[in-house]
Design an enzyme around this catalytic site. Structure first.
Site, PDB file in Angstrom:
ATOM      1  N   HIS A 116      21.484  56.610  17.392  1.00  0.00           N
ATOM      2  CA  HIS A 116      22.813  57.382  17.924  1.00  0.00           C
ATOM      3  C   HIS A 116      23.247  58.419  17.008  1.00  0.00           C
ATOM      4  CE1 HIS A 116      24.485  54.210  21.124  1.00  0.00           C
ATOM      5  NE2 HIS A 116      23.358  54.131  20.937  1.00  0.00           N
ATOM      6  N   ASP A 117      23.134  58.390  15.691  1.00  0.00           N
ATOM      7  CA  ASP A 117      23.477  59.396  14.606  1.00  0.00           C
ATOM      8  C   ASP A 117      22.668  60.650  14.955  1.00  0.00           C
ATOM      9  OD1 ASP A 117      25.461  57.948  13.810  1.00  0.00           O
ATOM     10  OD2 ASP A 117      24.549  57.039  12.075  1.00  0.00           O
TER      11      ASP A 117
ATOM     12  N   THR B 108      12.699  46.356  21.499  1.00  0.00           N
ATOM     13  CA  THR B 108      11.875  45.517  21.150  1.00  0.00           C
ATOM     14  C   THR B 108      12.580  44.316  20.395  1.00  0.00           C
ATOM     15  OG1 THR B 108       9.657  44.414  20.776  1.00  0.00           O
ATOM     16  CG2 THR B 108      10.613  46.017  19.319  1.00  0.00           C
TER      17      THR B 108
ATOM     18  N   PRO C 120      21.261  58.748  25.836  1.00  0.00           N
ATOM     19  CA  PRO C 120      20.716  58.298  26.645  1.00  0.00           C
ATOM     20  C   PRO C 120      21.406  56.833  27.027  1.00  0.00           C
ATOM     21  CG  PRO C 120      19.005  58.896  25.111  1.00  0.00           C
ATOM     22  CD  PRO C 120      20.475  59.023  24.611  1.00  0.00           C
TER      23      PRO C 120
ATOM     24  N   ASN D 181      30.024  54.203  22.154  1.00  0.00           N
ATOM     25  CA  ASN D 181      29.848  53.550  21.062  1.00  0.00           C
ATOM     26  C   ASN D 181      30.716  52.486  20.754  1.00  0.00           C
ATOM     27  OD1 ASN D 181      27.641  55.065  20.163  1.00  0.00           O
ATOM     28  ND2 ASN D 181      29.120  56.841  19.491  1.00  0.00           N
TER      29      ASN D 181
ATOM     30  N   THR E 215      10.175  37.570  21.751  1.00  0.00           N
ATOM     31  CA  THR E 215      10.246  37.627  20.265  1.00  0.00           C
ATOM     32  C   THR E 215      11.420  38.463  19.986  1.00  0.00           C
ATOM     33  OG1 THR E 215       8.768  39.468  20.291  1.00  0.00           O
ATOM     34  CG2 THR E 215       7.724  37.367  19.765  1.00  0.00           C
TER      35      THR E 215
ATOM     36  N   ASP F 116      14.430  41.306  24.021  1.00  0.00           N
ATOM     37  CA  ASP F 116      13.060  40.730  24.548  1.00  0.00           C
ATOM     38  C   ASP F 116      13.178  39.456  24.258  1.00  0.00           C
ATOM     39  OD1 ASP F 116      10.532  40.006  24.375  1.00  0.00           O
ATOM     40  OD2 ASP F 116       9.994  41.122  22.373  1.00  0.00           O
TER      41      ASP F 116
ATOM     42  N   ASP G 115       7.762  44.387  17.659  1.00  0.00           N
ATOM     43  CA  ASP G 115       6.281  44.328  18.186  1.00  0.00           C
ATOM     44  C   ASP G 115       6.157  45.093  19.439  1.00  0.00           C
ATOM     45  OD1 ASP G 115       7.678  42.808  20.144  1.00  0.00           O
ATOM     46  OD2 ASP G 115       6.807  40.871  19.044  1.00  0.00           O
TER      47      ASP G 115
END
Length: 324
Positions: A74-75, A186, A155, A87, A240, A237, A245
């Site tokens: 974000h920064d 992830t 985004p 935020n 995991t 995710d 990953d």
């Protein structure tokens, strides 16, 4: 991070921490290039100090690594404030940044900027979670201005692929950067409010998102009922959740992307020939993902950093401009 705004918000410590680093990483007017060895003489133990604080923080907060890389993203992406809509109530990890800053001030006062702290912390967070390492470019100053509405250009979870590509292109980041950096999803957690439309009213249809795998939708519906707590947390995710990953991409391949913006990278009609082949590549090769992610993090971290002392400073306290 960016600085606190020139309005009365600059006096509100908790409201300006994110803003300070944003401007430092992203503003125009760099007077010198960043380099990996920037602190070798002035604060040679900086990396190890940051790493120790992060390892200590992770013992009581397994989410902190994902939170810190999100702060860095974000920064770098825009100049924005902690209290701006994307935020507020979502970005987290600020007390750990404070703790890192305090440790660095003890070791080498007035040397390491808060903007560089986030850049270092992001790399360490990924590496300690099983992901790649990269040479972090350093030498940013902390900015003195901010834009409350800047983060509106980040985004968004509901952005379609065309919008996502445009937002990245505006910063000279390409489709590989878009897909690779999205892979930061992830690990970490996300609130139910960011998936309820996909479960119950996708695009105003009063129906679920047709690209969402039915069994995964049923699982998420139990986790995020229609009238449930919108801030309940879920794993980005589910396989995991705390490991860095390539499962983000293997999930997308079977329509199990949590956010609609994630699934867009594979399922959007515009993805064919653009982002979908990159998703396929990263799903099939974790090494390819890691290499691209490391390079894209360097690209993102080098978005118009402030290095000119007339435009920036090294914060003593990451929550306020020096002298405020």
């Amino acid at each position: 991070m960016a600085a606190a705004s020139s309005s009365s918000r600059s006096a509100t410590a908790a409201g300006v921490l994110l803003a300070m680093v944003v401007a430092a990483v992203c503003l125009h007017g760099a007077a010198a290039q960043l380099c990996e060895d920037y602190y070798d003489d002035t604060c040679p133990d900086a990396y190890d100090i940051v790493k120790q604080v992060l390892m200590d923080a992770h013992q009581s907060d397994t989410r902190i690594f994902a939170s810190l890389i999100r702060l860095h993203f974000h920064d770098c992406f825009v100049q924005s404030e902690k209290e701006s809509p994307p935020n507020n109530g979502s970005a987290r990890g600020f007390p750990v940044v404070d703790a890192v800053k305090a440790a660095l001030e003890d070791a080498c006062p007035g040397v390491v900027s808060c903007a560089d702290i986030l850049a270092i912390a992001a790399e360490i967070s990924v590496e300690l979670s099983g992901g790649p390492s990269w040479g972090v470019l350093l030498g940013r100053l902390d900015g003195k201005t901010s834009d409350f509405n800047g983060s509106l250009d980040l985004p968004a979870p509901t952005d379609n692929l065309t919008v996502l590509q445009q937002k990245f292109s505006n910063l000279s980041l390409n489709d590989v950067d878009l897909v690779a950096l999205s892979g930061g999803h992830t690990f970490g957690r996300v609130q139910c409010q960011f998936v309820t439309d996909r479960l119950y009213n996708f695009s105003g249809t009063n129906m679920p998102d047709p690209t969402l795998d039915s069994s995964y939708r049923a699982f998420l519906s139990q986790r995020c009922p229609r009238n449930g707590d919108p801030r309940s947390l879920n794993d980005l995710d589910p396989t995991t959740p705390d490991t860095f990953d390539n499962h983000y991409y293997t999930n997308i391949e079977v329509n199990r992307g949590f956010l609609s913006s994630d699934q867009e990278l594979k399922s959007s009609p515009q993805a064919q020939g653009t982002t979908a082949p990159i998703v396929d590549q990263f799903a099939g090769s974790q090494d390819a993902f890691f290499a691209s992610f490391a390079q894209s993090m360097i690209n993102m971290g080098n978005l118009r950093p402030v290095t000119d002392p007339s435009q920036g400073e090294v914060r003593t306290n990451c929550r306020r401009v020096n002298g405020s």
